[in-house]
Write an enzyme that holds these catalytic residues in place. Structure first.
Site, short mmCIF file in Angstrom:
data_model
loop_
_atom_site.label_atom_id
_atom_site.label_comp_id
_atom_site.label_asym_id
_atom_site.label_seq_id
_atom_site.Cartn_x
_atom_site.Cartn_y
_atom_site.Cartn_z
N GLU A 1 4.19 -4.82 12.30
CA GLU A 1 3.28 -3.68 12.07
C GLU A 1 2.13 -4.24 11.24
O GLU A 1 2.28 -4.47 10.05
CB GLU A 1 4.00 -2.57 11.29
CG GLU A 1 5.29 -2.06 11.94
CD GLU A 1 5.05 -0.99 12.98
OE1 GLU A 1 3.89 -0.79 13.40
OE2 GLU A 1 6.02 -0.35 13.39
N ASN B 1 0.81 -1.24 0.00
CA ASN B 1 0.00 0.00 0.00
C ASN B 1 0.84 1.29 0.00
O ASN B 1 0.45 2.28 -0.62
CB ASN B 1 -1.01 0.00 1.15
CG ASN B 1 -0.38 -0.14 2.52
OD1 ASN B 1 0.75 -0.60 2.65
ND2 ASN B 1 -1.10 0.27 3.53
N THR C 1 -0.35 -12.94 8.13
CA THR C 1 1.06 -13.19 7.76
C THR C 1 1.97 -12.86 8.95
O THR C 1 2.96 -13.56 9.18
CB THR C 1 1.47 -12.36 6.53
OG1 THR C 1 0.49 -12.52 5.52
CG2 THR C 1 2.81 -12.80 5.99
N GLY C 2 1.63 -11.82 9.69
CA GLY C 2 2.44 -11.44 10.87
C GLY C 2 2.59 -12.61 11.84
O GLY C 2 3.66 -12.84 12.40
N GLY D 1 2.55 -5.77 7.34
CA GLY D 1 1.60 -6.49 6.48
C GLY D 1 0.39 -6.93 7.28
O GLY D 1 0.04 -6.31 8.30
N SER D 2 -0.23 -8.00 6.84
CA SER D 2 -1.50 -8.42 7.45
C SER D 2 -1.27 -9.17 8.76
O SER D 2 -0.16 -9.69 9.01
CB SER D 2 -2.25 -9.31 6.47
OG SER D 2 -1.49 -10.47 6.23
N CYS E 1 -3.20 1.14 6.72
CA CYS E 1 -3.37 0.35 7.95
C CYS E 1 -4.11 1.16 8.99
O CYS E 1 -4.96 0.63 9.71
CB CYS E 1 -2.01 -0.10 8.46
SG CYS E 1 -0.82 1.24 8.64
N GLU F 1 8.21 1.02 15.57
CA GLU F 1 9.38 1.67 14.99
C GLU F 1 9.09 3.15 14.79
O GLU F 1 7.94 3.55 14.81
CB GLU F 1 9.72 1.01 13.64
CG GLU F 1 10.26 -0.40 13.81
CD GLU F 1 10.33 -1.19 12.52
OE1 GLU F 1 9.88 -0.69 11.48
OE2 GLU F 1 10.81 -2.33 12.56
P1 NAD Z 1 0.64 -9.42 3.40
O1 NAD Z 1 0.74 -9.87 4.81
O2 NAD Z 1 -0.09 -10.26 2.45
O3 NAD Z 1 2.11 -9.24 2.75
C1 NAD Z 1 3.09 -8.38 3.30
C2 NAD Z 1 4.47 -8.86 2.89
O4 NAD Z 1 4.71 -10.13 3.48
C3 NAD Z 1 4.66 -9.07 1.38
O5 NAD Z 1 5.96 -8.61 1.03
C4 NAD Z 1 4.56 -10.56 1.23
O6 NAD Z 1 5.24 -11.07 0.10
C5 NAD Z 1 5.21 -11.05 2.51
N1 NAD Z 1 4.84 -12.40 2.95
C6 NAD Z 1 3.72 -13.10 2.66
N2 NAD Z 1 3.74 -14.30 3.27
C7 NAD Z 1 4.88 -14.35 4.01
C8 NAD Z 1 5.45 -15.30 4.91
N3 NAD Z 1 4.85 -16.46 5.18
N4 NAD Z 1 6.61 -14.99 5.50
C9 NAD Z 1 7.24 -13.81 5.27
N5 NAD Z 1 6.75 -12.87 4.43
C10 NAD Z 1 5.58 -13.14 3.81
O7 NAD Z 1 0.06 -7.94 3.49
P2 NAD Z 1 -0.38 -6.98 2.28
O8 NAD Z 1 -1.65 -7.51 1.71
O9 NAD Z 1 0.79 -6.73 1.41
O10 NAD Z 1 -0.68 -5.61 3.07
C11 NAD Z 1 -1.92 -5.26 3.58
C12 NAD Z 1 -1.98 -5.45 5.09
O11 NAD Z 1 -0.88 -4.78 5.69
C13 NAD Z 1 -3.23 -4.84 5.73
O12 NAD Z 1 -3.76 -5.72 6.69
C14 NAD Z 1 -2.71 -3.58 6.40
O13 NAD Z 1 -3.50 -3.12 7.48
C15 NAD Z 1 -1.34 -4.00 6.80
N6 NAD Z 1 -0.45 -2.83 6.95
C16 NAD Z 1 0.00 -2.52 8.21
C17 NAD Z 1 0.79 -1.40 8.38
C18 NAD Z 1 1.31 -1.01 9.75
O14 NAD Z 1 2.26 -0.25 9.80
N7 NAD Z 1 0.74 -1.49 10.84
C19 NAD Z 1 1.13 -0.60 7.30
C20 NAD Z 1 0.66 -0.96 6.03
C21 NAD Z 1 -0.13 -2.09 5.88
#
Ligand code: NAD
Length: 474
Positions: A245, A149, A227-228, A223-224, A279, A454
């Site tokens: 995050e 995003n 995945t986190g 990320g999500s 996010c 962070e």
């Molecule tokens: P995602 O979790 O699908 O992917 C994020 C990253 O993780 C990508 O680079 C992906 O290739 C990688 N990934 C996927 N599976 C993995 C694994 N098993 N191990 C390690 N890495 C892996 O998230 P997305 O769809 O790219 O982003 C959207 C989400 O991110 C939303 O839920 C949003 O709220 C969240 N987000 C949070 C913040 C924050 O700072 N808190 C900021 C932006 C987005």
């Protein structure tokens, strides 16, 4: 050093530009057209990058802090010369309107600049028998895993503090938005020693490999939530430090004394900025019952003026959803709201088919507490409103979620609004503004919105170990 080309993309391993047998192209979400070829890094590329980062670490750690600051300053100078190129890339990879792409690109310099002047905390405690020096030392090789995003600002948000504090870093951009991240790191090779900052573009599996690599000391993941959790589980095997995050479901509480005409459009922007793909976008709006009708009407009026379209078409405020997977997910929220018979205050019950992944911003008027649109994060331009009458009850409703990333309180009486803010269970609460994270403060989530945080002085510690020396007076 040859000039940077903004139409050729490489993984960056030990300061070298690497291609790959496996090539990917992402799709411009505004047009459906394919973007440039981009190499997918292999496991060998990743292993080589970790080895180079490990080798580079001791001398980068021992480089005086002032010198590291100086090099970050040079990086700023270099990036500043290419801002227009980065805006073009960002428009093509994310589809966001040019003026908002410019805001993200424009954030890079202040982000590095703010971090590079920070003092790394330390403490000295003395008693009769000893002096205790608490210092902080860098962790080693850090992996930065980035979502789609805000591919640029979220990369630099990890790079700046990691490099300042003496770590080496490997960035893995999202496969949906690989271009700006790879270019940012390619550019850095003109400034930093080989191995200090590298990038490997690839899919989810490559991210997973980074989280299990024994020579990676820390994963900084954005990320999500789903995945986190996987990242934390995988990192546990080698006890890596993690910063997570993750997603949010921010509540915005509107107190009865607000200036309705002024505040309603701001609340709408909080929900629909970047087409809701933030996010910390506002994802639930709680309006005092005495002004509910009028406030919602103002929100609707403003929402109707919002133009959605291509980055360069006129004065668009919103672009498309960034990728087809997310587009389908957001459509699910429309389908569910329509099937359950919820009231669409503005917006269409169905998403019209179009070439790009466009969705008109939509407000759902007072759906029930257990509805999907209240309980889940849509990450798209659809937001619910609900009335409230009792402040304790609405705070409980706002806090009734497994997430805790951000939130807002709006009110003329700022002290009263601050009191509400203090009771909201989330990492960053904004009073009389929608969510605008800044490098000046640590950013992180409560509950399932994350672990740690962070940015800002406190955020530097996420990239450091405490190192305490107890000196006894003989
Ligand atoms: P995602 O979790 O699908 O992917 C994020 C990253 O993780 C990508 O680079 C992906 O290739 C990688 N990934 C996927 N599976 C993995 C694994 N098993 N191990 C390690 N890495 C892996 O998230 P997305 O769809 O790219 O982003 C959207 C989400 O991110 C939303 O839920 C949003 O709220 C969240 N987000 C949070 C913040 C924050 O700072 N808190 C900021 C932006 C987005």
């Amino acid at each position: 050093m040859s000039p940077i080309q903004f139409d050729k993309f490489y993984n960056i391993v030990n300061a070298e530009q690497r291609g790959s047998k496996e090539i990917h192209r992402n799709v411009n979400p505004a047009t459906g057209a394919e973007n440039w070829e981009v190499p997918i890094a292999s496991e060998q590329d990743l292993n080589d990058a970790v080895a180079a980062a490990k080798k580079a670490f001791p001398s980068w750690r021992d480089t005086p802090l002032e010198k590291r600051r100086e090099l970050l300053g040079k990086y700023i100078e270099l990036f500043s010369q290419h801002q227009e190129d980065f805006i073009n890339l960002l428009c093509k990879e994310t589809g966001k309107p040019r003026k908002f792409a410019a805001v993200e690109v424009g954030g890079v310099v202040p982000f590095i600049g703010y971090h590079s002047q920070l003092k790394i905390p330390d403490e000295t405690v003395e008693d009769e028998e000893k002096t205790i020096y608490t210092e902080y030392t860098p962790l080693g090789v850090c992996g930065g895993i980035i979502p789609w995003n805000f591919p640029l600002i979220l990369s630099i948000g990890k790079i700046a503090p990691a490099l300042l504090t003496g770590n080496t870093m490997i960035i893995k951009p999202s496969p949906f938005t690989p271009y700006t991240g790879l270019k940012l790191v390619e550019l850095a090779q003109q400034v930093f020693p080989p191995g200090v900052l590298q990038a490997v573009g690839g899919n989810n599996e490559l991210g997973a490999l980074l989280t299990t690599h024994p020579d990676v000391a820390k994963i900084s993941f954005t990320g999500s939530i789903a995945t986190g959790k996987k990242v934390m589980e995988a990192s546990a095997k080698t006890l890596k430090r993690v910063t997570l995050e993750l997603g949010g479901n921010d509540a915005s509480i509107i107190l009865p004394d607000v200036d309705i005409k002024k505040v309603a459009p701001e609340v709408v922007m909080g929900a629909f900025q970047n087409s809701g793909q933030v996010c910390v976008a506002t994802k639930r709006i709680y309006i005092h019952e005495s002004i509910y009708k009028e406030f919602l009407e103002e929100m609707v009026n403003f929402t109707k003026t919002i133009k959605v379209g291509n980055p360069d078409d006129g004065d668009n405020l919103l672009g498309p959803i960034q990728n087809s997977m997310q587009y389908e997910k957001v459509k699910g929220f429309f389908a569910d709201s329509k099937a359950k018979g919820y009231k669409f205050a503005v917006g269409e019950p169905d998403v019209a088919a179009s070439k790009g992944f466009f969705i008109q911003p939509t407000i759902i008027d007072n759906p029930p507490n257990d509805s999907m649109i209240i309980t889940e994060e849509p990450f798209g331009p659809i937001v619910p409103t609900q009335p409230w009458s009792d402040i304790d009850e609405v705070i409980a409703r706002a806090n009734n979620t497994n997430t805790g990333l951000g939130g807002c309180v709006w009110g003329k009486d700022v002290e009263a609004a601050k009191k509400v803010a203090k009771r909201m269970e989330a990492g960053s609460i904004f009073v009389n503004s929608y969510e605008k994270p800044t490098p000046q403060a640590i950013f992180g989530g409560h509950k399932e919105s994350g672990i740690g945080g962070e940015w800002g002085t406190t955020g530097l510690l996420a990239f450091m170990n405490a190192h305490v020396i107890h000196v006894y007076k003989s």
